[in-house]
Enzyme design. Structure first.
Site, PDB file in Angstrom:
ATOM      1  N   HIS A 146       0.851  -1.197   0.000  1.00  0.00           N
ATOM      2  CA  HIS A 146       0.000   0.000   0.000  1.00  0.00           C
ATOM      3  C   HIS A 146       0.879   1.237   0.000  1.00  0.00           C
ATOM      4  CE1 HIS A 146      -4.205  -1.487   1.414  1.00  0.00           C
ATOM      5  NE2 HIS A 146      -3.679  -2.277   0.505  1.00  0.00           N
ATOM      6  N   TYR A 196      -9.161   5.839   7.088  1.00  0.00           N
ATOM      7  CA  TYR A 196      -9.271   6.268   8.487  1.00  0.00           C
ATOM      8  C   TYR A 196     -10.265   7.420   8.504  1.00  0.00           C
ATOM      9  CZ  TYR A 196      -4.992   3.651   9.693  1.00  0.00           C
ATOM     10  OH  TYR A 196      -4.058   2.667   9.921  1.00  0.00           O
ATOM     11  N   PRO A 245      -4.141   1.072  18.561  1.00  0.00           N
ATOM     12  CA  PRO A 245      -3.891   0.534  17.222  1.00  0.00           C
ATOM     13  C   PRO A 245      -3.978   1.552  16.077  1.00  0.00           C
ATOM     14  CG  PRO A 245      -6.016  -0.217  18.060  1.00  0.00           C
ATOM     15  CD  PRO A 245      -5.340   0.490  19.180  1.00  0.00           C
ATOM     16  N   LYS A 253       1.138   0.388  14.879  1.00  0.00           N
ATOM     17  CA  LYS A 253       2.536   0.303  15.303  1.00  0.00           C
ATOM     18  C   LYS A 253       2.877  -0.888  16.192  1.00  0.00           C
ATOM     19  CE  LYS A 253       4.307   3.593  13.165  1.00  0.00           C
ATOM     20  NZ  LYS A 253       4.267   2.871  11.910  1.00  0.00           N
ATOM     21  N   TYR A 287       4.069   6.721   9.739  1.00  0.00           N
ATOM     22  CA  TYR A 287       3.201   5.572   9.462  1.00  0.00           C
ATOM     23  C   TYR A 287       4.005   4.444   8.811  1.00  0.00           C
ATOM     24  CZ  TYR A 287      -1.074   3.063   8.302  1.00  0.00           C
ATOM     25  OH  TYR A 287      -2.058   2.117   8.245  1.00  0.00           O
TER      26      TYR A 287
END
Ligand code: RFL
Ligand code: PHB
Length: 394
Positions: free
Chosen positions: A75, A203, A295, A299, A387
Protein backbone atom coordinates in the site's frame (compact mmCIF):
# COMPACT_ATOMS: atom_id res chain seq x y z
CA UNK A 1 10.79 -33.62 25.15
CA UNK A 2 11.47 -30.52 27.19
CA UNK A 3 15.22 -29.86 27.47
CA UNK A 4 16.68 -28.87 30.83
CA UNK A 5 19.01 -26.25 29.35
CA UNK A 6 19.08 -23.79 26.47
CA UNK A 7 20.93 -20.59 25.61
CA UNK A 8 17.88 -18.32 25.43
CA UNK A 9 14.54 -19.12 27.08
CA UNK A 10 11.80 -17.20 25.25
CA UNK A 11 8.50 -16.70 27.04
CA UNK A 12 5.61 -16.29 24.58
CA UNK A 13 5.01 -17.56 21.04
CA UNK A 14 3.40 -14.42 19.66
CA UNK A 15 5.12 -12.63 16.81
CA UNK A 16 7.93 -11.29 19.09
CA UNK A 17 8.88 -14.65 20.56
CA UNK A 18 8.61 -16.59 17.30
CA UNK A 19 10.56 -14.00 15.29
CA UNK A 20 13.30 -13.84 17.91
CA UNK A 21 13.47 -17.65 17.94
CA UNK A 22 13.88 -17.72 14.17
CA UNK A 23 16.58 -15.02 14.02
CA UNK A 24 18.53 -16.78 16.79
CA UNK A 25 18.15 -20.17 15.13
CA UNK A 26 19.60 -18.81 11.90
CA UNK A 27 22.59 -17.53 13.87
CA UNK A 28 23.11 -20.95 15.48
CA UNK A 29 21.86 -19.89 18.91
CA UNK A 30 19.64 -22.37 20.72
CA UNK A 31 16.32 -21.14 22.11
CA UNK A 32 13.28 -22.80 23.66
CA UNK A 33 9.90 -21.04 23.55
CA UNK A 34 7.41 -21.45 26.39
CA UNK A 35 3.82 -20.57 25.42
CA UNK A 36 0.80 -20.68 27.68
CA UNK A 37 -1.75 -21.27 24.92
CA UNK A 38 -2.18 -23.88 22.16
CA UNK A 39 -1.00 -23.06 18.60
CA UNK A 40 -4.64 -22.95 17.43
CA UNK A 41 -5.47 -20.36 20.08
CA UNK A 42 -2.47 -18.21 19.14
CA UNK A 43 -3.51 -18.33 15.46
CA UNK A 44 -7.13 -17.56 16.31
CA UNK A 45 -6.38 -14.08 17.67
CA UNK A 46 -7.21 -11.51 15.01
CA UNK A 47 -4.92 -8.54 15.45
CA UNK A 48 -2.60 -6.43 13.37
CA UNK A 49 -2.73 -6.03 9.61
CA UNK A 50 -0.15 -3.47 8.53
CA UNK A 51 3.59 -4.17 8.27
CA UNK A 52 6.23 -1.47 7.95
CA UNK A 53 8.84 -1.94 5.26
CA UNK A 54 11.48 -2.58 7.96
CA UNK A 55 9.32 -5.34 9.45
CA UNK A 56 9.02 -7.08 6.07
CA UNK A 57 12.80 -6.79 5.65
CA UNK A 58 13.23 -8.45 9.05
CA UNK A 59 10.89 -11.30 8.02
CA UNK A 60 13.16 -11.76 4.99
CA UNK A 61 16.20 -11.82 7.24
CA UNK A 62 14.51 -14.52 9.32
CA UNK A 63 13.86 -16.50 6.12
CA UNK A 64 10.08 -16.28 6.41
CA UNK A 65 9.22 -13.44 4.03
CA UNK A 66 8.26 -15.40 0.90
CA UNK A 67 4.50 -15.68 1.44
CA UNK A 68 4.29 -12.09 2.68
CA UNK A 69 5.85 -10.93 -0.61
CA UNK A 70 3.61 -13.22 -2.66
CA UNK A 71 0.30 -12.60 -0.90
CA UNK A 72 0.73 -9.33 1.04
CA UNK A 73 -0.71 -6.17 -0.49
CA UNK A 74 1.74 -3.26 -0.89
CA UNK A 75 0.00 0.00 0.00
CA UNK A 76 1.49 3.28 -1.15
CA UNK A 77 -0.90 5.45 0.81
CA UNK A 78 -3.86 5.74 3.16
CA UNK A 79 -7.05 7.73 2.90
CA UNK A 80 -8.34 10.16 5.48
CA UNK A 81 -12.11 10.77 5.56
CA UNK A 82 -13.52 13.78 7.38
CA UNK A 83 -16.15 16.47 6.89
CA UNK A 84 -17.81 14.38 4.16
CA UNK A 85 -14.67 14.21 1.99
CA UNK A 86 -11.88 11.70 1.44
CA UNK A 87 -8.23 12.65 0.87
CA UNK A 88 -5.24 10.49 0.02
CA UNK A 89 -1.86 10.62 1.76
CA UNK A 90 0.49 9.39 -0.96
CA UNK A 91 3.45 7.67 0.74
CA UNK A 92 5.03 6.82 -2.60
CA UNK A 93 5.11 10.46 -3.78
CA UNK A 94 5.99 11.90 -0.37
CA UNK A 95 8.72 9.55 0.83
CA UNK A 96 9.07 6.75 -1.72
CA UNK A 97 8.22 4.03 0.78
CA UNK A 98 5.22 1.77 1.38
CA UNK A 99 3.60 -0.55 3.93
CA UNK A 100 2.38 -4.11 3.36
CA UNK A 101 -1.05 -5.34 4.37
CA UNK A 102 -0.48 -8.88 5.64
CA UNK A 103 -2.23 -10.17 8.75
CA UNK A 104 -0.45 -10.89 12.02
CA UNK A 105 -2.11 -14.31 11.89
CA UNK A 106 -0.27 -15.05 8.65
CA UNK A 107 3.06 -13.76 10.01
CA UNK A 108 2.57 -16.04 13.02
CA UNK A 109 1.62 -18.98 10.80
CA UNK A 110 4.75 -18.51 8.66
CA UNK A 111 6.97 -18.28 11.75
CA UNK A 112 5.37 -21.37 13.32
CA UNK A 113 5.92 -23.34 10.10
CA UNK A 114 9.58 -22.28 9.91
CA UNK A 115 10.10 -23.23 13.54
CA UNK A 116 8.50 -26.63 13.03
CA UNK A 117 10.65 -27.17 9.92
CA UNK A 118 13.89 -26.54 11.80
CA UNK A 119 12.89 -28.76 14.71
CA UNK A 120 13.30 -26.09 17.39
CA UNK A 121 11.40 -26.68 20.63
CA UNK A 122 8.23 -24.74 21.44
CA UNK A 123 6.40 -25.90 24.54
CA UNK A 124 2.74 -25.01 23.99
CA UNK A 125 0.27 -25.11 26.88
CA UNK A 126 3.10 -24.50 29.33
CA UNK A 127 1.42 -23.45 32.57
CA UNK A 128 2.68 -21.71 35.70
CA UNK A 129 5.76 -20.31 33.99
CA UNK A 130 7.91 -18.52 36.57
CA UNK A 131 11.28 -16.81 36.13
CA UNK A 132 14.15 -16.97 38.62
CA UNK A 133 17.72 -15.83 39.06
CA UNK A 134 17.81 -13.33 36.20
CA UNK A 135 19.56 -10.84 38.47
CA UNK A 136 22.53 -13.24 38.49
CA UNK A 137 24.43 -15.36 35.98
CA UNK A 138 22.19 -18.43 35.97
CA UNK A 139 18.56 -17.69 35.18
CA UNK A 140 15.99 -20.47 35.28
CA UNK A 141 12.46 -20.73 33.94
CA UNK A 142 10.12 -23.10 35.75
CA UNK A 143 6.94 -24.42 34.17
CA UNK A 144 4.40 -27.20 34.22
CA UNK A 145 3.41 -29.23 31.21
CA UNK A 146 0.60 -31.79 31.46
CA UNK A 147 0.82 -31.42 35.22
CA UNK A 148 4.54 -32.25 35.39
CA UNK A 149 7.02 -29.65 36.73
CA UNK A 150 10.08 -28.77 34.59
CA UNK A 151 13.09 -26.48 34.95
CA UNK A 152 14.81 -24.82 32.03
CA UNK A 153 18.24 -23.35 32.80
CA UNK A 154 19.47 -20.69 30.38
CA UNK A 155 21.88 -17.80 29.83
CA UNK A 156 19.23 -15.22 28.99
CA UNK A 157 15.44 -14.89 29.22
CA UNK A 158 13.50 -13.01 26.55
CA UNK A 159 10.15 -11.83 27.90
CA UNK A 160 7.97 -11.85 24.76
CA UNK A 161 4.75 -12.69 26.59
CA UNK A 162 2.62 -9.64 25.91
CA UNK A 163 1.03 -7.09 28.20
CA UNK A 164 -0.48 -9.66 30.61
CA UNK A 165 2.58 -11.93 30.69
CA UNK A 166 4.67 -13.16 33.58
CA UNK A 167 7.97 -11.55 32.54
CA UNK A 168 7.37 -7.91 33.42
CA UNK A 169 5.41 -9.04 36.48
CA UNK A 170 8.51 -10.95 37.71
CA UNK A 171 10.54 -7.77 38.05
CA UNK A 172 10.52 -6.19 41.55
CA UNK A 173 8.03 -3.30 41.49
CA UNK A 174 10.66 -0.72 42.45
CA UNK A 175 12.87 -1.62 39.48
CA UNK A 176 10.37 -0.71 36.77
CA UNK A 177 8.66 2.58 35.99
CA UNK A 178 5.39 2.43 34.07
CA UNK A 179 3.97 5.25 31.93
CA UNK A 180 0.33 4.84 30.99
CA UNK A 181 -2.60 6.55 29.31
CA UNK A 182 -5.99 4.86 29.11
CA UNK A 183 -8.32 6.25 26.44
CA UNK A 184 -12.02 6.63 27.24
CA UNK A 185 -13.14 4.36 24.37
CA UNK A 186 -12.41 1.10 22.57
CA UNK A 187 -12.52 -0.36 19.07
CA UNK A 188 -15.21 -2.78 17.99
CA UNK A 189 -13.71 -4.85 15.16
CA UNK A 190 -15.39 -7.08 12.57
CA UNK A 191 -13.78 -9.46 10.11
CA UNK A 192 -15.75 -10.65 7.08
CA UNK A 193 -15.24 -12.38 3.77
CA UNK A 194 -16.26 -9.51 1.52
CA UNK A 195 -14.13 -7.39 -0.81
CA UNK A 196 -12.70 -4.24 0.80
CA UNK A 197 -14.52 -0.97 0.24
CA UNK A 198 -11.45 0.71 -1.26
CA UNK A 199 -7.96 -0.21 -2.50
CA UNK A 200 -6.44 1.54 0.50
CA UNK A 201 -7.19 1.81 4.20
CA UNK A 202 -9.68 4.54 5.11
CA UNK A 203 -9.27 6.27 8.49
CA UNK A 204 -12.44 8.26 9.19
CA UNK A 205 -12.96 11.10 11.65
CA UNK A 206 -16.69 11.67 12.24
CA UNK A 207 -18.75 13.41 14.96
CA UNK A 208 -20.24 9.95 15.73
CA UNK A 209 -16.74 8.60 16.32
CA UNK A 210 -13.75 7.11 14.51
CA UNK A 211 -14.05 4.35 11.90
CA UNK A 212 -11.45 2.33 9.98
CA UNK A 213 -11.85 0.28 6.81
CA UNK A 214 -8.98 -2.18 6.55
CA UNK A 215 -8.46 -5.53 4.90
CA UNK A 216 -6.56 -8.79 5.03
CA UNK A 217 -6.75 -9.62 1.31
CA UNK A 218 -8.79 -8.71 -1.78
CA UNK A 219 -11.61 -10.89 -0.48
CA UNK A 220 -11.40 -10.34 3.29
CA UNK A 221 -12.20 -7.05 5.04
CA UNK A 222 -11.49 -5.80 8.54
CA UNK A 223 -13.57 -2.92 9.89
CA UNK A 224 -13.48 -1.04 13.17
CA UNK A 225 -15.70 1.57 14.83
CA UNK A 226 -14.88 3.51 17.98
CA UNK A 227 -17.18 2.35 20.80
CA UNK A 228 -17.76 3.02 24.49
CA UNK A 229 -15.81 1.05 27.10
CA UNK A 230 -19.06 -0.34 28.50
CA UNK A 231 -20.24 -1.78 25.16
CA UNK A 232 -20.65 -5.54 24.66
CA UNK A 233 -20.18 -7.49 21.43
CA UNK A 234 -23.62 -9.10 21.92
CA UNK A 235 -25.21 -5.67 21.54
CA UNK A 236 -23.72 -5.25 18.08
CA UNK A 237 -25.37 -7.58 15.59
CA UNK A 238 -23.86 -7.26 12.10
CA UNK A 239 -26.68 -5.01 10.84
CA UNK A 240 -26.15 -2.46 13.60
CA UNK A 241 -22.38 -2.55 13.10
CA UNK A 242 -22.55 -1.88 9.36
CA UNK A 243 -25.18 0.86 9.77
CA UNK A 244 -22.89 2.61 12.24
CA UNK A 245 -19.84 2.15 10.00
CA UNK A 246 -21.72 3.55 6.96
CA UNK A 247 -22.86 6.57 8.98
CA UNK A 248 -19.22 7.47 9.75
CA UNK A 249 -17.87 7.14 6.18
CA UNK A 250 -17.99 9.55 3.24
CA UNK A 251 -20.93 8.94 0.87
CA UNK A 252 -18.80 7.22 -1.80
CA UNK A 253 -17.32 4.71 0.66
CA UNK A 254 -20.70 4.17 2.36
CA UNK A 255 -22.24 3.42 -1.04
CA UNK A 256 -19.46 1.02 -2.01
CA UNK A 257 -19.50 -0.96 1.26
CA UNK A 258 -20.26 -4.65 0.66
CA UNK A 259 -21.52 -6.32 3.82
CA UNK A 260 -21.57 -9.98 4.76
CA UNK A 261 -21.76 -12.15 7.86
CA UNK A 262 -19.00 -11.43 10.36
CA UNK A 263 -16.53 -14.24 11.01
CA UNK A 264 -15.01 -12.52 14.05
CA UNK A 265 -16.14 -9.65 16.24
CA UNK A 266 -14.35 -8.29 19.28
CA UNK A 267 -13.83 -5.17 21.37
CA UNK A 268 -10.37 -3.91 22.33
CA UNK A 269 -9.76 -1.09 24.80
CA UNK A 270 -7.18 1.51 23.78
CA UNK A 271 -4.15 2.34 25.89
CA UNK A 272 -0.62 3.68 25.69
CA UNK A 273 1.83 2.00 28.06
CA UNK A 274 5.62 1.94 28.38
CA UNK A 275 7.71 0.10 30.98
CA UNK A 276 11.22 1.39 31.59
CA UNK A 277 13.80 -0.06 31.45
CA UNK A 278 13.38 -3.03 29.11
CA UNK A 279 16.24 -5.07 30.56
CA UNK A 280 16.69 -6.37 34.11
CA UNK A 281 19.92 -8.32 34.48
CA UNK A 282 19.53 -11.32 32.19
CA UNK A 283 15.85 -10.71 31.43
CA UNK A 284 15.06 -8.61 28.35
CA UNK A 285 11.48 -7.60 27.54
CA UNK A 286 10.32 -7.24 23.93
CA UNK A 287 7.06 -6.28 22.22
CA UNK A 288 3.78 -5.88 24.09
CA UNK A 289 5.44 -7.13 27.31
CA UNK A 290 7.21 -3.76 27.44
CA UNK A 291 4.85 -1.39 25.66
CA UNK A 292 1.36 -1.00 24.23
CA UNK A 293 0.14 1.55 21.74
CA UNK A 294 -3.42 2.25 20.62
CA UNK A 295 -3.89 0.53 17.22
CA UNK A 296 -4.61 3.76 15.30
CA UNK A 297 -1.03 4.12 14.04
CA UNK A 298 -0.67 0.37 13.26
CA UNK A 299 2.54 0.30 15.30
CA UNK A 300 2.22 -2.51 17.90
CA UNK A 301 3.45 -5.45 15.86
CA UNK A 302 6.01 -3.28 14.11
CA UNK A 303 7.47 -2.10 17.41
CA UNK A 304 7.61 -5.70 18.59
CA UNK A 305 9.61 -6.50 15.45
CA UNK A 306 12.00 -3.61 16.00
CA UNK A 307 12.70 -4.66 19.63
CA UNK A 308 13.38 -8.18 18.40
CA UNK A 309 15.71 -6.85 15.72
CA UNK A 310 17.82 -5.05 18.36
CA UNK A 311 17.68 -8.00 20.77
CA UNK A 312 18.62 -10.63 18.19
CA UNK A 313 21.57 -8.56 16.98
CA UNK A 314 22.76 -7.95 20.56
CA UNK A 315 22.54 -11.65 21.47
CA UNK A 316 24.29 -12.73 18.25
CA UNK A 317 27.10 -10.26 18.96
CA UNK A 318 27.30 -11.47 22.56
CA UNK A 319 27.63 -15.15 21.56
CA UNK A 320 30.09 -14.25 18.79
CA UNK A 321 32.47 -12.07 20.78
CA UNK A 322 31.51 -12.31 24.44
CA UNK A 323 30.71 -8.60 24.70
CA UNK A 324 27.54 -7.33 26.36
CA UNK A 325 27.89 -3.82 24.89
CA UNK A 326 24.81 -4.08 22.66
CA UNK A 327 22.83 -5.85 25.37
CA UNK A 328 23.79 -3.03 27.73
CA UNK A 329 22.41 -0.54 25.21
CA UNK A 330 19.34 -2.66 24.36
CA UNK A 331 16.84 -0.86 26.57
CA UNK A 332 17.76 2.72 25.69
CA UNK A 333 18.01 1.93 21.98
CA UNK A 334 14.54 0.33 21.93
CA UNK A 335 12.98 3.01 24.08
CA UNK A 336 14.07 5.85 21.82
CA UNK A 337 12.16 4.26 18.93
CA UNK A 338 9.31 3.11 21.18
CA UNK A 339 8.61 6.61 22.47
CA UNK A 340 8.52 8.03 18.94
CA UNK A 341 5.92 5.42 18.00
CA UNK A 342 4.02 6.02 21.25
CA UNK A 343 3.95 9.72 20.43
CA UNK A 344 2.74 9.11 16.86
CA UNK A 345 0.05 6.62 17.97
CA UNK A 346 -1.16 9.02 20.68
CA UNK A 347 -1.24 11.93 18.20
CA UNK A 348 -3.11 9.99 15.50
CA UNK A 349 -5.54 8.59 18.08
CA UNK A 350 -6.19 12.07 19.48
CA UNK A 351 -6.72 13.49 15.99
CA UNK A 352 -9.16 10.82 14.80
CA UNK A 353 -11.39 9.94 17.78
CA UNK A 354 -14.35 11.62 19.41
CA UNK A 355 -13.46 12.40 23.03
CA UNK A 356 -16.27 12.67 25.61
CA UNK A 357 -15.06 15.99 27.02
CA UNK A 358 -14.00 18.08 24.02
CA UNK A 359 -17.38 18.54 22.32
CA UNK A 360 -18.02 20.40 19.07
CA UNK A 361 -15.01 22.65 19.66
CA UNK A 362 -12.77 19.57 19.69
CA UNK A 363 -14.42 18.30 16.50
CA UNK A 364 -13.71 21.57 14.66
CA UNK A 365 -10.10 21.62 15.88
CA UNK A 366 -9.63 18.07 14.55
CA UNK A 367 -11.16 19.00 11.20
CA UNK A 368 -8.90 22.06 11.00
CA UNK A 369 -5.83 19.92 11.70
CA UNK A 370 -6.94 17.31 9.17
CA UNK A 371 -7.44 20.08 6.61
CA UNK A 372 -3.93 21.31 7.31
CA UNK A 373 -2.57 17.76 7.08
CA UNK A 374 -4.00 17.04 3.65
CA UNK A 375 -3.14 20.54 2.35
CA UNK A 376 0.46 20.78 3.54
CA UNK A 377 3.20 18.66 2.02
CA UNK A 378 5.27 19.14 5.20
CA UNK A 379 2.48 17.91 7.47
CA UNK A 380 1.56 15.02 5.16
CA UNK A 381 5.23 13.99 4.96
CA UNK A 382 5.42 13.83 8.75
CA UNK A 383 2.42 11.50 8.84
CA UNK A 384 3.84 9.37 6.01
CA UNK A 385 7.30 8.98 7.63
CA UNK A 386 5.85 7.89 10.92
CA UNK A 387 3.20 5.57 9.46
CA UNK A 388 5.66 3.81 7.16
CA UNK A 389 8.11 3.51 10.06
CA UNK A 390 11.02 5.59 11.33
CA UNK A 391 14.53 4.30 10.60
CA UNK A 392 16.34 1.91 12.94
CA UNK A 393 19.47 3.06 14.75
CA UNK A 394 22.69 1.53 13.46
P1 RFL B 1 1.45 -11.07 21.89
O1 RFL B 1 0.98 -11.18 20.49
O2 RFL B 1 0.48 -10.64 22.93
O3 RFL B 1 2.05 -12.49 22.27
C1 RFL B 1 2.42 -12.82 23.60
C2 RFL B 1 2.35 -14.33 23.76
O4 RFL B 1 2.76 -14.68 25.10
C3 RFL B 1 1.85 -15.64 25.61
N1 RFL B 1 1.87 -15.56 27.08
C4 RFL B 1 2.49 -16.45 27.87
N2 RFL B 1 3.21 -17.54 27.58
C5 RFL B 1 3.72 -18.25 28.64
N3 RFL B 1 3.50 -17.91 29.96
C6 RFL B 1 2.81 -16.79 30.27
N4 RFL B 1 2.61 -16.45 31.55
C7 RFL B 1 2.26 -16.02 29.21
N5 RFL B 1 1.53 -14.89 29.15
C8 RFL B 1 1.30 -14.62 27.86
C9 RFL B 1 0.51 -15.27 25.00
O5 RFL B 1 -0.38 -16.37 24.99
C10 RFL B 1 0.93 -14.85 23.60
O6 RFL B 1 0.91 -15.92 22.69
O7 RFL B 1 2.71 -10.09 22.02
P2 RFL B 1 3.89 -9.80 20.98
O8 RFL B 1 4.46 -11.08 20.44
O9 RFL B 1 4.78 -8.84 21.64
O10 RFL B 1 3.18 -9.11 19.73
C11 RFL B 1 2.58 -7.84 19.83
C12 RFL B 1 1.41 -7.72 18.84
O11 RFL B 1 0.56 -8.84 19.01
C13 RFL B 1 0.61 -6.43 19.05
O12 RFL B 1 1.47 -5.34 19.30
C14 RFL B 1 -0.25 -6.07 17.80
O13 RFL B 1 -1.25 -7.03 17.59
C15 RFL B 1 -0.91 -4.69 17.97
N6 RFL B 1 -1.80 -4.34 16.86
C16 RFL B 1 -1.29 -3.85 15.67
N7 RFL B 1 0.05 -3.74 15.48
C17 RFL B 1 0.56 -3.32 14.27
O14 RFL B 1 1.80 -3.21 14.14
N8 RFL B 1 -0.26 -3.03 13.18
C18 RFL B 1 -1.61 -3.12 13.28
O15 RFL B 1 -2.29 -2.91 12.29
C19 RFL B 1 -2.19 -3.52 14.57
N9 RFL B 1 -3.50 -3.64 14.72
C20 RFL B 1 -3.19 -4.45 17.01
C21 RFL B 1 -4.02 -4.09 15.91
C22 RFL B 1 -3.76 -4.93 18.20
C23 RFL B 1 -5.13 -5.03 18.32
N10 RFL B 1 -5.63 -5.53 19.55
C24 RFL B 1 -6.57 -6.57 19.64
C25 RFL B 1 -5.00 -5.14 20.78
C26 RFL B 1 -5.39 -4.19 16.03
C27 RFL B 1 -5.96 -4.62 17.23
C28 RFL B 1 -7.47 -4.66 17.32
C1 PHB C 1 -6.09 -3.92 10.91
O1 PHB C 1 -6.21 -4.22 9.71
O2 PHB C 1 -6.40 -4.70 11.82
C2 PHB C 1 -5.58 -2.58 11.27
C3 PHB C 1 -5.09 -1.75 10.27
C4 PHB C 1 -4.63 -0.48 10.61
C5 PHB C 1 -4.64 -0.07 11.91
C6 PHB C 1 -5.11 -0.91 12.92
C7 PHB C 1 -5.59 -2.18 12.59
O3 PHB C 1 -4.21 1.18 12.22
Amino acid sequence: MIPSRTQVAIVGAGPSGLLLGQLLHRAGIDAVILERQSPEYVLGRIRAGVLEQGTVELLDEAGVGARCHAEGLPHEGIELAFDGQRHRIDFGALIGRHVTVYGQTEVTRDLMAARAACGATTVYEATDVSLHGFDGERPVARLRKDGVAHELACDWIAGCDGYHGVSRASVPAGAVKAFERIYPFGWLGVLCDTPPVSDELIYANHPRGFALCSMRSRTRSRYYVQCGLDERVEDWPDGRFFDELRARLDARAAGALVTGPSIEKSIAPLRSFVAEPMRFGRLCLAGDAAHIVPPTGAKGLNLAASDVRYLARALVEHYRSGTTDDLDRYSERCLRRVWKAVRFSWWFTTLMHRFPDTGDFGQRIQEAELGYLVGSRAAATSLAENYVGLPFEA
